[in-house]
Write a protein that holds these residues in place. Sequence first.
Motif, PDB file in Angstrom:
ATOM      1  N   LYS A  45     -54.967 -17.604  41.388  1.00 18.77           N
ATOM      2  CA  LYS A  45     -55.481 -18.292  39.883  1.00 18.77           C
ATOM      3  C   LYS A  45     -55.977 -17.509  39.300  1.00 18.77           C
ATOM      4  CE  LYS A  45     -57.971 -20.882  43.868  1.00 18.77           C
ATOM      5  NZ  LYS A  45     -59.316 -21.356  43.994  1.00 18.77           N
ATOM      6  N   THR A  46     -54.897 -17.353  38.498  1.00 18.09           N
ATOM      7  CA  THR A  46     -54.057 -17.173  37.104  1.00 18.09           C
ATOM      8  C   THR A  46     -53.993 -17.199  36.233  1.00 18.09           C
ATOM      9  OG1 THR A  46     -54.025 -14.651  37.724  1.00 18.09           O
ATOM     10  CG2 THR A  46     -53.648 -14.869  36.085  1.00 18.09           C
ATOM     11  N   VAL A  47     -54.842 -17.692  35.163  1.00 21.78           N
ATOM     12  CA  VAL A  47     -54.528 -18.709  34.368  1.00 21.78           C
ATOM     13  C   VAL A  47     -54.284 -18.235  32.041  1.00 21.78           C
ATOM     14  CG1 VAL A  47     -56.261 -20.200  35.941  1.00 21.78           C
ATOM     15  CG2 VAL A  47     -57.168 -19.338  33.350  1.00 21.78           C
ATOM     16  N   THR A  48     -53.882 -18.818  31.404  1.00 22.76           N
ATOM     17  CA  THR A  48     -53.489 -18.600  30.186  1.00 22.76           C
ATOM     18  C   THR A  48     -55.159 -18.830  29.553  1.00 22.76           C
ATOM     19  OG1 THR A  48     -51.425 -19.413  30.230  1.00 22.76           O
ATOM     20  CG2 THR A  48     -52.093 -19.040  27.760  1.00 22.76           C
ATOM     21  N   LYS A  49     -55.239 -17.786  28.874  1.00 23.62           N
ATOM     22  CA  LYS A  49     -56.439 -17.640  28.438  1.00 23.62           C
ATOM     23  C   LYS A  49     -56.273 -17.964  26.617  1.00 23.62           C
ATOM     24  CE  LYS A  49     -60.763 -16.639  26.607  1.00 23.62           C
ATOM     25  NZ  LYS A  49     -61.166 -17.469  25.784  1.00 23.62           N
ATOM     26  N   TYR A  50     -54.668 -17.184  25.929  1.00 23.51           N
ATOM     27  CA  TYR A  50     -54.609 -17.204  24.499  1.00 23.51           C
ATOM     28  C   TYR A  50     -53.414 -16.614  24.429  1.00 23.51           C
ATOM     29  CZ  TYR A  50     -54.791 -15.185  19.712  1.00 23.51           C
ATOM     30  OH  TYR A  50     -54.664 -15.080  18.826  1.00 23.51           O
ATOM     31  N   ILE A  51     -52.917 -17.518  23.323  1.00 23.92           N
ATOM     32  CA  ILE A  51     -51.247 -17.136  22.875  1.00 23.92           C
ATOM     33  C   ILE A  51     -51.766 -17.138  21.752  1.00 23.92           C
ATOM     34  CG2 ILE A  51     -49.256 -18.021  22.877  1.00 23.92           C
ATOM     35  CD1 ILE A  51     -49.872 -19.682  25.128  1.00 23.92           C
ATOM     36  N   SER A  52     -51.332 -16.270  20.873  1.00 24.46           N
ATOM     37  CA  SER A  52     -51.719 -15.842  19.390  1.00 24.46           C
ATOM     38  C   SER A  52     -50.433 -16.917  18.589  1.00 24.46           C
ATOM     39  CB  SER A  52     -50.772 -14.252  19.790  1.00 24.46           C
ATOM     40  OG  SER A  52     -49.844 -13.963  18.980  1.00 24.46           O
ATOM     41  N   GLU A  53     -50.702 -15.902  17.515  1.00 23.44           N
ATOM     42  CA  GLU A  53     -48.937 -17.194  16.174  1.00 23.44           C
ATOM     43  C   GLU A  53     -47.631 -16.756  17.184  1.00 23.44           C
ATOM     44  OE1 GLU A  53     -48.243 -15.405  12.051  1.00 23.44           O
ATOM     45  OE2 GLU A  53     -49.495 -16.709  12.213  1.00 23.44           O
ATOM     46  N   ILE A  54     -46.984 -17.470  16.832  1.00 23.25           N
ATOM     47  CA  ILE A  54     -45.474 -17.684  17.563  1.00 23.25           C
ATOM     48  C   ILE A  54     -44.842 -17.788  16.434  1.00 23.25           C
ATOM     49  CG2 ILE A  54     -45.940 -18.361  19.968  1.00 23.25           C
ATOM     50  CD1 ILE A  54     -45.023 -21.058  18.632  1.00 23.25           C
ATOM     51  N   ASP A  55     -43.757 -16.914  16.405  1.00 25.18           N
ATOM     52  CA  ASP A  55     -42.886 -16.647  14.884  1.00 25.18           C
ATOM     53  C   ASP A  55     -41.247 -17.141  15.780  1.00 25.18           C
ATOM     54  OD1 ASP A  55     -41.340 -15.689  12.926  1.00 25.18           O
ATOM     55  OD2 ASP A  55     -41.536 -13.404  13.765  1.00 25.18           O
ATOM     56  N   PHE A  56     -41.199 -18.065  15.838  1.00 24.20           N
ATOM     57  CA  PHE A  56     -39.083 -18.335  15.505  1.00 24.20           C
ATOM     58  C   PHE A  56     -38.798 -17.410  14.655  1.00 24.20           C
ATOM     59  CE2 PHE A  56     -42.507 -21.737  17.334  1.00 24.20           C
ATOM     60  CZ  PHE A  56     -41.295 -22.417  18.543  1.00 24.20           C
TER      61      PHE A  56
END
Length: 130
Positions: A45-56
Amino acid sequence: MRFHTRKWVKPEDLNPNGTLFGGRLLEWIDEEAALYSIIQLENPKTVTKYISEIDFQSSAKQGDIVEIGIQVIKFGTASLTLKCEVRNKMTRKPIIKVDKIVMVSLDEHGKAKPHGKTQVEFVKDRLADE
């Protein structure tokens, strides 16, 4: 950074431009971060809280093999902060970088649950202790 997973870019992964669809790549990254965190925190029961800016930084095309790397940045009380890089397996050219992904361990009621972890553990070492 340890590269754990490889993906083969198939026709269904492409955008109208004929290159890897960014949404598909983000799905792969989120799944890899979740699997890595579940194993590290020993909590399904581990979930994504935050994903920062991404750089393609570059793209991938049909037939390319990409690999996803994950590195732990910090262990919080109930969280695990990671960074991620996806690169072309054959050329090693970076495709995308994500500086910060925060994963949170939850209890049976969906509330943040302290995990007690302070460093990266390898499953082989856990098994050796049993």
